[in-house]
Design a protein around this motif. Sequence first.
Motif, short mmCIF file in Angstrom:
data_model
loop_
_atom_site.label_atom_id
_atom_site.label_comp_id
_atom_site.label_asym_id
_atom_site.label_seq_id
_atom_site.Cartn_x
_atom_site.Cartn_y
_atom_site.Cartn_z
N ASP A 99 0.83 -1.21 0.00
CA ASP A 99 0.00 0.00 0.00
C ASP A 99 0.86 1.25 0.00
OD1 ASP A 99 -2.20 -1.53 -0.07
OD2 ASP A 99 -2.99 -0.96 1.90
N GLN A 100 0.40 2.27 -0.74
CA GLN A 100 1.12 3.53 -0.84
C GLN A 100 0.23 4.69 -0.42
OE1 GLN A 100 2.84 4.11 -4.72
NE2 GLN A 100 3.67 2.03 -4.83
N HIS A 101 0.89 5.75 0.07
CA HIS A 101 0.19 7.00 0.40
C HIS A 101 1.06 8.15 -0.07
CE1 HIS A 101 -1.82 10.20 2.62
NE2 HIS A 101 -2.80 9.35 2.88
N TRP A 102 0.47 9.08 -0.80
CA TRP A 102 1.25 10.17 -1.39
C TRP A 102 2.01 10.99 -0.36
CZ3 TRP A 102 0.45 15.20 0.09
CH2 TRP A 102 -0.75 15.46 0.78
N LEU A 103 1.48 11.04 0.87
CA LEU A 103 2.08 11.89 1.89
C LEU A 103 3.44 11.37 2.35
CD1 LEU A 103 1.45 14.46 3.44
CD2 LEU A 103 0.29 13.08 5.18
N SER A 104 3.67 10.07 2.24
CA SER A 104 4.94 9.51 2.72
C SER A 104 6.11 10.08 1.93
CB SER A 104 4.92 7.98 2.63
OG SER A 104 4.74 7.57 1.29
N SER A 105 6.02 10.05 0.62
CA SER A 105 7.08 10.59 -0.23
C SER A 105 7.12 12.10 -0.17
CB SER A 105 6.89 10.12 -1.67
OG SER A 105 7.88 10.67 -2.52
N ALA A 106 5.95 12.75 -0.17
CA ALA A 106 5.89 14.20 -0.20
C ALA A 106 6.49 14.80 1.07
CB ALA A 106 4.44 14.66 -0.36
N VAL B 86 21.84 9.13 3.81
CA VAL B 86 21.54 7.71 3.68
C VAL B 86 20.03 7.45 3.66
CG1 VAL B 86 21.86 5.41 4.67
CG2 VAL B 86 23.71 7.10 4.81
N CYS B 87 19.34 7.88 4.72
CA CYS B 87 17.92 7.53 4.85
C CYS B 87 17.06 8.19 3.77
CB CYS B 87 17.42 7.92 6.24
SG CYS B 87 18.18 6.96 7.57
N PHE B 88 17.37 9.43 3.42
CA PHE B 88 16.57 10.11 2.41
C PHE B 88 16.68 9.42 1.05
CE2 PHE B 88 16.39 13.44 -0.94
CZ PHE B 88 15.02 13.64 -0.91
N PRO B 89 17.89 9.16 0.54
CA PRO B 89 17.96 8.43 -0.75
C PRO B 89 17.31 7.05 -0.69
CG PRO B 89 20.07 9.43 -0.23
CD PRO B 89 19.23 9.56 0.98
N LEU B 90 17.47 6.36 0.44
CA LEU B 90 16.87 5.03 0.55
C LEU B 90 15.34 5.10 0.52
CD1 LEU B 90 19.11 3.30 3.24
CD2 LEU B 90 19.09 2.88 0.79
N SER B 91 14.79 6.08 1.22
CA SER B 91 13.33 6.18 1.30
C SER B 91 12.71 6.64 -0.01
CB SER B 91 12.92 7.12 2.43
OG SER B 91 13.35 8.45 2.16
N VAL B 92 13.45 7.43 -0.79
CA VAL B 92 12.90 7.97 -2.03
C VAL B 92 13.17 7.05 -3.22
CG1 VAL B 92 13.02 9.88 -3.68
CG2 VAL B 92 13.00 10.34 -1.22
N VAL B 93 14.38 6.45 -3.28
CA VAL B 93 14.79 5.69 -4.46
C VAL B 93 14.73 4.18 -4.20
CG1 VAL B 93 16.64 5.28 -6.11
CG2 VAL B 93 16.26 7.58 -5.20
N TRP B 94 15.40 3.73 -3.14
CA TRP B 94 15.58 2.29 -2.93
C TRP B 94 14.27 1.57 -2.65
CZ3 TRP B 94 15.13 -0.77 1.62
CH2 TRP B 94 15.64 -2.06 1.48
N ARG B 95 13.36 2.22 -1.92
CA ARG B 95 12.09 1.56 -1.55
C ARG B 95 11.21 1.28 -2.76
NH1 ARG B 95 8.12 3.56 1.20
NH2 ARG B 95 8.48 5.69 0.53
N GLN B 96 11.30 2.12 -3.77
CA GLN B 96 10.49 1.97 -4.99
C GLN B 96 8.99 1.85 -4.67
OE1 GLN B 96 12.23 -1.35 -7.08
NE2 GLN B 96 13.94 -0.13 -7.85
N GLY B 97 8.54 2.70 -3.76
CA GLY B 97 7.12 2.74 -3.42
C GLY B 97 6.65 1.66 -2.48
N LYS B 98 7.53 0.84 -1.96
CA LYS B 98 7.16 -0.23 -1.03
C LYS B 98 7.34 0.24 0.42
CE LYS B 98 6.68 -3.50 -4.27
NZ LYS B 98 5.45 -4.24 -4.51
N GLY B 99 6.50 -0.30 1.29
CA GLY B 99 6.70 -0.10 2.72
C GLY B 99 6.36 1.27 3.26
#
Length: 272
Positions: free
Chosen positions: A69-76, A139-152
Amino acid sequence: MTLLLALGCAFFPLCFAALRWALQNLASLRMETSEAVLVASKLVSSVQAIMASTAGYIVSTSCRHIIDDQHWLSSAYTQFAVPYFIYDIYAMFLCHWHKHQVKEHGGEARAAGSTWAVVRGYLHKEFLMVLHHAVMVLVCFPLSVVWRQGKGDFFLGCMLMAEVSTPFVCLGKILIQYKRQHTLLHKVNGALMLLSFLCCRVLLFPYLYWAYGRHAGLPLLAVPSALPAHVNLGAALLLAPQLYWFFLICRGACRLFRPRGCPPPSPCQTRD
């Protein structure tokens, strides 16, 4: 993404500047510069914490499936908030600088060596916090934006809710600045800070493991072995400073709630 980063870069420094100006210039306040800097920085940190924990609650409660499941607010919100950690490194240094100036009776630094001494003192005192902020950005910002690929998004939302304890931490520092350590407000705030830090920062990690175990049909103790090694390592690295800060909070609480007139433990009984 660029717009949200730009908004974050503008919002936090401007919020700090506006609060500092108001604290120094409004007739009902008229704080000294060092006091205004400290209070303004803690208010901005509290504002960020309230926004982050609110966003985290919305995201985590909206994601029924904890992986997909995804929510726009997590990435924003992640993109908007990452400049805060850069700003806060500067704000903490500014607090340290003005505190040093007060100790020096308001005198300006007389030489570059004196300035570098203040910088070294700041890095020595706040090394763990500066390192934490740097890791969040690099570290955490690139991982959360790129590495997760919308998961989690569920897990990210829970991580954002760790900020629930921050307003209590900030209020505690403000009360200490004004020597209100023995007031009822400080004691109540200390208890709330201890409880919120324990629940939202320390116990957060076992809860995330438990949530994944429930999703995967695994008992809690079997979850670490079912996850990749780098996930466990990352969780351990994030948990380690939380445990250290929680130890400091517990030590401060013991001092705060020790009955008056009771002497502190001798060096033979405890180690700082």
